[in-house]
Scaffold this motif. Structure first.
Motif, short mmCIF file in Angstrom:
data_model
loop_
_atom_site.label_atom_id
_atom_site.label_comp_id
_atom_site.label_asym_id
_atom_site.label_seq_id
_atom_site.Cartn_x
_atom_site.Cartn_y
_atom_site.Cartn_z
N VAL A 104 0.83 -1.20 0.00
CA VAL A 104 0.00 0.00 0.00
C VAL A 104 0.87 1.26 0.00
CG1 VAL A 104 -1.66 1.35 1.35
CG2 VAL A 104 -1.96 -1.11 1.10
N ALA A 105 1.89 1.28 0.85
CA ALA A 105 2.77 2.45 0.92
C ALA A 105 3.55 2.64 -0.38
CB ALA A 105 3.74 2.30 2.09
N LEU A 106 3.98 1.53 -0.97
CA LEU A 106 4.80 1.59 -2.18
C LEU A 106 4.01 2.02 -3.41
CD1 LEU A 106 7.66 0.98 -3.35
CD2 LEU A 106 6.82 -1.33 -3.83
N THR A 107 2.84 1.46 -3.60
CA THR A 107 2.09 1.73 -4.83
C THR A 107 1.35 3.06 -4.80
OG1 THR A 107 0.22 0.45 -3.95
CG2 THR A 107 1.79 -0.71 -5.37
N VAL B 140 -1.87 -7.86 -14.75
CA VAL B 140 -2.12 -8.64 -13.53
C VAL B 140 -0.83 -9.29 -13.03
CG1 VAL B 140 -3.36 -10.63 -12.58
CG2 VAL B 140 -4.53 -9.06 -14.14
N ILE B 141 -0.03 -9.83 -13.94
CA ILE B 141 1.24 -10.46 -13.58
C ILE B 141 2.17 -9.44 -12.91
CG2 ILE B 141 3.36 -11.50 -14.47
CD1 ILE B 141 1.05 -13.44 -14.39
N SER C 77 -5.55 -0.92 -3.66
CA SER C 77 -4.25 -0.60 -4.24
C SER C 77 -3.88 -1.58 -5.35
CB SER C 77 -3.17 -0.61 -3.16
OG SER C 77 -3.44 0.35 -2.16
N TYR C 78 -4.20 -2.85 -5.13
CA TYR C 78 -3.91 -3.89 -6.12
C TYR C 78 -4.73 -3.68 -7.39
CZ TYR C 78 -3.44 -8.62 -8.08
OH TYR C 78 -3.21 -9.69 -8.91
N LEU C 79 -6.03 -3.44 -7.23
CA LEU C 79 -6.91 -3.25 -8.39
C LEU C 79 -6.56 -1.97 -9.14
CD1 LEU C 79 -10.37 -4.32 -6.90
CD2 LEU C 79 -8.89 -5.63 -8.43
#
Length: 292
Positions: free
Chosen positions: A58-61, A113-114, A178-180
């Motif tokens: 979360v912090a990185l992205t 996604v990868i 964050s991922y999405l």
């Protein structure tokens, strides 16, 4: 049509064996995570605390400079789109041009996604074994978000934790968003590179400059000004950052998180629509428009 679209995607993936770009990309991302995420992890270790499994990601992205880094990385990967090989003629004759373009789009989605999954796994690996699987924010993350207190040299710690995220989201929900959002950002830049290079050979570079120029223009205005709202609404970097939505508390005219999801999807769909119009008159050998 679907069969040839999937075959086109698989042919694009198989090209990874002949191209070192994936290795270079993940090596570059690994170095970035080591440089910027390691101090974030060390701060927790000095305090004898464990980080929640998604906090580093979360912090990185959501760091504003990481958005630029990820956009450069994904454009490096997609700089050879659209991919034309021996199978292309077969896909066009037995399928059609749009099915070939859709196959290229499937490749963009699959690779996005990868890449997002790779960043997450690297962020987890660097924090091992000091990880917690609870759905509560760790003490170091909450201290950074609320008071900015850290246990290491402030000059070393570049990543931050936003108080808006800590107060309004659980760690797993922040991780999911964050991922999405990273996947959608990758899809946007991948689709933009694909379509732009169908129009202009140096399209990838133009996309990168244009997207970041819009973000730079937004930073010229105060959060409460109309200019900030306009440029932020047009910026994929704003929409893809969970942290940037903290400004909605200061300016209600800014797009909310749900609006940002819609905006990113609409941008991707618009770019794909432009591609379906261009592919009708696209020369797969010369990579230029065929005269009517």
């Amino acid at each position: 049509m679907v069969r040839y679209s999937i075959q086109t995607m698989l042919r694009c993936v198989k090209r990874w064996k002949q191209s070192p770009r994936m290795i270079v990309l993940f090596a570059m991302l690994g170095c970035i995570i080591l440089i910027y995420a390691l101090p974030f992890v060390e701060n927790a270790r000095v305090q004898n605390e464990k980080l929640q499994i998604g906090e580093v990601f979360v912090a990185l992205t959501n760091w504003r400079f990481s958005t630029l880094i990820f956009s450069c990385s994904i454009l490096l990967l997609f700089c050879d789109l659209p991919i034309v090989d021996k199978f292309t003629v077969n896909a066009i004759i037995k399928g059609d041009r749009k099915s070939w373009l859709f196959g290229q789009m499937l490749y963009v989605i699959f690779t996005s996604v990868i890449c997002a999954s790779g960043v997450f796994l690297l962020s987890v690996a660097i924090a091992l074994p000091d990880l917690s699987f609870s759905n509560l924010w760790s003490k170091p993350a909450k201290l950074i978000a609320t008071s900015g207190r850290i246990a290491i040299d402030p000059a070393r710690l570049k990543l931050s934790m936003n108080s808006y995220v800590v107060k309004n989201f659980s760690p797993y929900m922040a991780l999911l968003h964050s991922y999405l959002l990273l996947i959608l950002l990758n899809c946007f830049y991948g689709t933009a590179a694909l379509i732009a290079r169908m129009y202009v050979r140096s399209g990838s570079f133009i996309v990168l400059i244009a997207a970041n120029a819009i973000s730079w223009c937004a930073s010229m205005f105060a959060v409460g000004e109309v200019g900030y709202v306009i440029f932020s609404s047009l910026s994929p970097n704003y929409h893809a950052s969970l942290y940037s939505h903290a400004n909605t508390a200061l300016n209600s005219a800014l797009p909310t998180l749900s609006h940002s999801y819609v905006c990113l999807l609409l941008m991707i769909c618009l770019l794909y629509f432009l591609g379906t119009q261009k592919v009708k008159n696209f020369d797969f050998v010369l990579h230029e428009e065929v005269a009517e």
